[in-house]
Scaffold this motif. Sequence first.
Motif, PDB file in Angstrom:
ATOM      1  N   SER A  36       1.030  -1.102   0.200  1.00  0.00           N
ATOM      2  CA  SER A  36       0.078  -0.042  -0.294  1.00  0.00           C
ATOM      3  C   SER A  36       1.034   1.296   0.160  1.00  0.00           C
ATOM      4  O   SER A  36       2.071   0.987   0.003  1.00  0.00           O
ATOM      5  N   LYS A  54      -2.031  10.044   5.940  1.00  0.00           N
ATOM      6  CA  LYS A  54      -1.754   9.090   4.644  1.00  0.00           C
ATOM      7  C   LYS A  54      -1.291   9.607   3.561  1.00  0.00           C
ATOM      8  O   LYS A  54      -2.208  10.580   3.003  1.00  0.00           O
ATOM      9  N   THR A  77      -1.928   8.658   0.674  1.00  0.00           N
ATOM     10  CA  THR A  77      -3.250   8.612  -0.195  1.00  0.00           C
ATOM     11  C   THR A  77      -3.965   9.831  -0.165  1.00  0.00           C
ATOM     12  O   THR A  77      -4.571  10.403  -0.930  1.00  0.00           O
ATOM     13  N   GLU A 124       0.798   4.171  -4.086  1.00  0.00           N
ATOM     14  CA  GLU A 124       1.238   2.606  -4.198  1.00  0.00           C
ATOM     15  C   GLU A 124       2.580   2.597  -5.208  1.00  0.00           C
ATOM     16  O   GLU A 124       3.352   1.812  -4.920  1.00  0.00           O
ATOM     17  N   ARG A 158     -11.546   2.893  -1.680  1.00  0.00           N
ATOM     18  CA  ARG A 158     -10.429   3.066  -0.577  1.00  0.00           C
ATOM     19  C   ARG A 158     -10.294   1.621   0.153  1.00  0.00           C
ATOM     20  O   ARG A 158     -11.078   0.656   0.317  1.00  0.00           O
ATOM     21  N   GLY A 159      -8.830   1.373   0.385  1.00  0.00           N
ATOM     22  CA  GLY A 159      -8.484   0.110   0.949  1.00  0.00           C
ATOM     23  C   GLY A 159      -8.494  -0.961  -0.076  1.00  0.00           C
ATOM     24  O   GLY A 159      -8.108  -2.210   0.363  1.00  0.00           O
ATOM     25  N   GLY A 160      -8.452  -0.714  -1.065  1.00  0.00           N
ATOM     26  CA  GLY A 160      -8.480  -1.645  -2.446  1.00  0.00           C
ATOM     27  C   GLY A 160      -7.011  -2.218  -2.574  1.00  0.00           C
ATOM     28  O   GLY A 160      -6.951  -3.211  -3.361  1.00  0.00           O
ATOM     29  N   SER A 161      -5.816  -1.973  -1.792  1.00  0.00           N
ATOM     30  CA  SER A 161      -4.792  -2.784  -2.108  1.00  0.00           C
ATOM     31  C   SER A 161      -5.052  -4.208  -1.558  1.00  0.00           C
ATOM     32  O   SER A 161      -4.486  -5.172  -2.120  1.00  0.00           O
TER      33      SER A 161
HETATM   34  N1  ASP Z   1      -4.035   3.725  -0.276  1.00  0.00           N
HETATM   35  C1  ASP Z   1      -5.030   3.415  -0.508  1.00  0.00           C
HETATM   36  C2  ASP Z   1      -6.126   3.604   0.860  1.00  0.00           C
HETATM   37  O1  ASP Z   1      -5.746   4.569   1.641  1.00  0.00           O
HETATM   38  C3  ASP Z   1      -5.263   1.814  -0.571  1.00  0.00           C
HETATM   39  C4  ASP Z   1      -4.800   0.982   0.533  1.00  0.00           C
HETATM   40  O2  ASP Z   1      -4.292   1.443   1.308  1.00  0.00           O
HETATM   41  O3  ASP Z   1      -5.340  -0.224   0.402  1.00  0.00           O
HETATM   42  O4  ASP Z   1      -7.384   3.515   0.674  1.00  0.00           O
END
Ligand code: ASP
Length: 438
Positions: A38, A49, A51, A116, A184-187
């Motif tokens: 990520s 963060k 992102t 990423e 979001r969180g897609g890694s």
């Molecule tokens: N960096 C991206 C986010 O903050 C994806 C991830 O962390 O999975 O949503």
Amino acid sequence: MGLKVLKFGGSSLADAAHFRIVADIVRAEKERRFVVPSAPGKRFKEDEKVTDLLYACQALAAEGKDIDDIFGRICRRYNDIIEELGLDLSLEDEFSVIREKILGGAGKDYAASRGEYLNGLILSAYLGFDFIDAQKVVFFKEDGTLDSERTYVVLGAALENHPHAVVPGFYGAMPDGSIRTFSRGGSDITGAIVARAAGADIYENWTDVSGFMMADPRIIENPKSIDVITYKELRELSYMGATVLHEDAIFPVRAAGIPINIKNTNDPSAKGTLIVPTANDSETDSIITGIAGKVGFSIISIEKDMMNAELGFGRRVLEVLEVNKISFEHLPSSIDTMCVIVKTDELEGKREKILDAIFRLTDPDAVVIHDGIALLAVVGRGMVHSMGTAARVFTSLAKASVNIRMIDQGSSELNIIVGVEESDYVPALRAIYNEFVQ
Ligand code: ASP
Ligand code: ADP
Ligand code: MG
């Protein structure tokens, strides 16, 4: 020889010290061949963060404002990591390309994906692994969904050519080659896709907690962690807000029967949580596996005498939602009342239209929309075999003076969903947790 795919979350790659731990973890087993990073996350509670900084940069640029302050902070995050690791690597050229593109009007997805991308470049240099750009191997269809067919062929072939590789998470390419991100969180999703494409034996998802807890650790102090959970249970819990793993990360690995192991980067020897296709119920000694919940729901409640005898009543109500492009979450009903639970934000700008249409099509006695509802899901494969679970949930809520607004028990007997006022959300979660776990 077994093959493992590892995904590291943002907090696991937030600074050089974490990069070192990650490298130790990867090098500890030769099966650990493919790594999905990520973007750098928070180093401490109030930290930013990367992102989020990238999204902010793009938003400023879109308004014609200066981005140098924020962009500088982003570059510093990466340069600090490079310097502290003593790497012979410069990302300055990459930084200027990204800066120009953002200033030149590049979209949100492009900007966010660079988090990423850059972290992947550093990690591949540090591990001595090849770098495979996700833009070249993960593909979306025109409608924004994953183009699985193309992805698995191209990504599968690419992985075969690399004994070890880093594939950045979170993004891929649209049919025209432009960058698109997952939500979001897609890694987590990229990690699952890489695991599937590689035919991995296991997908290790490394984060900052020792596995999936029975309840959100931000609400329940030191919750018990779950040893084994099925995909189905996990999906119920992640959908309802247990955000350890992106809710869509399950599909790619489930189809291939690949288990997921949630592990703690800061405590690598802890067993973590194993997510499996099916589990023997007798293996679990607890009735419930976990509890999760979310705020931000509304109940559309429609009353009409003898509604149950009226043919097509439910269909007409749901048609109104369909025409207005609103999906519903739950549909508990009684003889004279039908309740539809929807996400409040989906109603924005459509309330009057929906109420009018329901009135017109169903001629009800009353229709009201009640906002400020929280839903809690009590999930467990052990519930099928034990009597009175629902009664225990309700009694525990009554004892905590929580008023239940809605109840829905899934037909699979895997979950019980209760709706409460948002102000009761935390007490409700605590009451149910204490009833079953303490
Ligand atoms: N960096 C991206 C986010 O903050 C994806 C991830 O962390 O999975 O949503
Ligand atoms: P990453 O950056 O590694 O992807 P996330 O922040 O997405 O990590 O997910 C891990 C976080 O999920 C934990 O730090 C914790 O605060 C939160 N969380 C929410 N519900 C749960 C739960 N049931 N069990 C464990 N962690 C949970
Ligand atoms: Mg995450």
